[in-house]
Enzyme design. Sequence first.
Site, PDB file in Angstrom:
ATOM      1  CG  PHE A 123      12.572   3.627  -7.577  1.00 31.21           C
ATOM      2  CD1 PHE A 123      12.657   2.530  -6.166  1.00 31.21           C
ATOM      3  CD2 PHE A 123      11.838   4.644  -6.972  1.00 31.21           C
ATOM      4  CE1 PHE A 123      11.888   2.296  -4.806  1.00 31.21           C
ATOM      5  CE2 PHE A 123      10.996   4.472  -6.060  1.00 31.21           C
ATOM      6  CZ  PHE A 123      10.938   3.738  -5.731  1.00 31.21           C
ATOM      7  CG  ASP A 129      17.899   8.283  -8.063  1.00 31.02           C
ATOM      8  OD1 ASP A 129      17.916   8.306  -7.121  1.00 31.02           O
ATOM      9  OD2 ASP A 129      16.543   8.571  -8.324  1.00 31.02           O
ATOM     10  CE1 TYR A 131      12.508   7.551   1.422  1.00 30.56           C
ATOM     11  CE2 TYR A 131      12.011   9.533   0.943  1.00 30.56           C
ATOM     12  CZ  TYR A 131      12.455   7.951   0.848  1.00 30.56           C
ATOM     13  OH  TYR A 131      11.451   8.651  -0.522  1.00 30.56           O
ATOM     14  CE  LYS A 132      15.152   5.056  -0.029  1.00 28.44           C
ATOM     15  NZ  LYS A 132      15.032   5.439  -2.191  1.00 28.44           N
ATOM     16  NE  ARG A 188      14.695  -4.054  -1.522  1.00 33.67           N
ATOM     17  CZ  ARG A 188      14.784  -2.426  -1.849  1.00 33.67           C
ATOM     18  NH1 ARG A 188      15.036  -1.085  -2.248  1.00 33.67           N
ATOM     19  NH2 ARG A 188      13.751  -1.696  -0.558  1.00 33.67           N
TER      20      ARG A 188
HETATM   21  C1  LIG Z   1      13.799   5.938  -3.000  1.00 41.00           C
HETATM   22  C2  LIG Z   1      13.735   6.308  -4.095  1.00 41.00           C
HETATM   23  C3  LIG Z   1      13.064   7.388  -4.558  1.00 41.00           C
HETATM   24  C4  LIG Z   1      12.322   8.508  -3.421  1.00 41.00           C
HETATM   25  O1  LIG Z   1      11.289   9.399  -3.924  1.00 41.00           O
HETATM   26  P1  LIG Z   1      10.566  10.175  -3.931  1.00 41.00           P
HETATM   27  O2  LIG Z   1       9.719  11.108  -4.309  1.00 41.00           O
HETATM   28  O3  LIG Z   1      11.402  11.006  -2.891  1.00 41.00           O
HETATM   29  O4  LIG Z   1       9.508   9.822  -2.613  1.00 41.00           O
HETATM   30  C5  LIG Z   1      12.931   7.556  -5.803  1.00 41.00           C
HETATM   31  N1  LIG Z   1      14.034   7.219  -6.951  1.00 41.00           N
HETATM   32  C6  LIG Z   1      15.232   6.523  -6.274  1.00 41.00           C
HETATM   33  C7  LIG Z   1      15.868   5.418  -7.234  1.00 41.00           C
HETATM   34  C8  LIG Z   1      14.519   6.124  -4.537  1.00 41.00           C
HETATM   35  O5  LIG Z   1      15.550   4.975  -4.106  1.00 41.00           O
END
Ligand SMILES: *Cc1c(COP(=O)(O)O)cnc(C)c1O
Length: 410
Positions: free
Chosen positions: A130, A201, A226-227, A369
Site C-alpha cells: 500500500f 501493517d 475503519y476496515k 477485489r
Molecule cells: C487502509 C490502509 C492504510 C490507511 O492509511 P491512513 O493513513 O489511515 O489513511 C494504510 N496502509 C494500508 C496497508 C492500508 O490498507
Amino acid sequence: MTVSVPASRAECAALDAVDPLAALRKEFTLPANGIYLDGNSLGVLPVRTPEIVRRTVEEEWGQGLITSWNAAGWTELPFVLGDRIAPLVGAGAGEVLVCDSVSVNLFKLLTAALRLRPGRRTVLGERDTFPTDLYIAEGVTGLFEGGRSVLLDSLDDLDAHLDDSVAAVVLSQVDYRTGVLLDMAEITERVHRAGALMIWDLCHSAGALPIDLTACDVDFAVGCTYKYLNAGPCAPGFLYAAPRHHAVAEQPLTGWFGHAEPFAFTPEYRPADGIGRFLTSFPSLLALAGLRASLEIWEQVDLNQVRAKSLALTGLFMDQCADLEVVTPVQPERRGSQVAIRFPDGFAVVQALIERGVIGDFRAPDLMRFGFTPLYSSYTDAWDAAQALREVLASGEWRAERFGRRGAVT
Ligand SMILES: *Cc1c(COP(=O)(O)O)cnc(C)c1O
C-alpha cells in the site's frame, strides 16, 4: 490445512443455518438488496453506532461539556480502546494505543525505530505494498543523513538486502491487492537475526484473522479501525509497541498529550512512561465514539471462528471463479480474507456488479477485489456474488459504456 468447499447454493444455506457467527449479522446495517464485499476497505455501520455517537454528541459534549473529560472518561479512551483492540492482535494491556491515522502512526514508529538503530539508515519495504507506507518510509528516511528507503520487487530478495545497514523492515501482513498473507513469525525472526526492527501493517489483517504480535516478538505495528473493525469512515488508527521499547523509543511528534504531565504545562517535553508517549494530540472524540460502538461487538467474537468462516467464504468464491485468473493464493495459510481476480477491464466489471447490487472494488492496474467479512458476510452471499460475477462476464454486460466512467475514488 484443508477446507472443504460447498458446491451448491443449498449447501451454502445449510452452512449459514449452523454458522456460529450468524447471529452477529443483525448487529450490522446491510444494504437492503445487495451483497457488500468491500468491508476490507470500509466496514459497514453497526446498528448500535448511531445511538452511541448521538449520546457522545448530545450528552457528553452537549450537556457534560468540559466536565466530560473526566466524568465521561474521555482522557482514557486512546488507552481503553487500545486495550480492547489488544486481544484482537495478540497484545497485552498497555501495549496498543488508538490515535491518528495509519500513515501518521507509521511515521512516529518508523522514526523511533531508526533512532533505536543508530548507524543503520536503510528501511526495507515491498514495492507493491500500500503506497502510503512507502511514501512515509521515503519521508522518514529523508530526515536522516544517509537514510534510504529500499523497495524490494519480491520478498524473495529480503535476505539479500538484510545487511547491517538495515534499521527496520515495514511489511503488510496481508497485501491489500492480492490478499497474500505473510508468515509474521518467520519473517520477524529473520529480520531480528539481521539486527533490524520489524514493523507490521495490520490494516488488512486486524479483525480478519487471529494475530499474535507477542508470540511473534514484533517490535511495532500499525492498523486501521475503519476496515474489518467497522469504526466508521476515517476512524482513527492504532499502533502497537512492544513493552521492551516503551522506555527507550523516542517518537518525533512530541505533542502535549504524549507528555508525562500534559496539564503541568511545563515548557520542556518529557515523554510519558509506557505507550502514552506515542500520543501527540487527542484523537477526535466523535470518531472515537464509532470505535467504542464497534468494539463492543468484537468483544463477543471468537477470532478462530472468524478465520474458519473467512477461509470457507474465500474458498468457495475462489472455487466458483476457478476459470478466472485468481491471484489470491489457494493455500489457506497464505491468504487473508479477500479474493483478487486479475481482469484488465475489471473496473467496468465491478461497476456492472455494483449495478446488480454486488459491491466489490477495483485496484489499478487490473485487479478486482472481493472482501469477505465473516461477521456479516454469509455463505449464500459468497455463492450469489460468484454467480453474479460469472453472469456479468458471460453476458458481456460490463462492456456497456456507462460502466467505464470513473469517480475520484475507485
Ligand atoms: C487502509 C490502509 C492504510 C490507511 O492509511 P491512513 O493513513 O489511515 O489513511 C494504510 N496502509 C494500508 C496497508 C492500508 O490498507
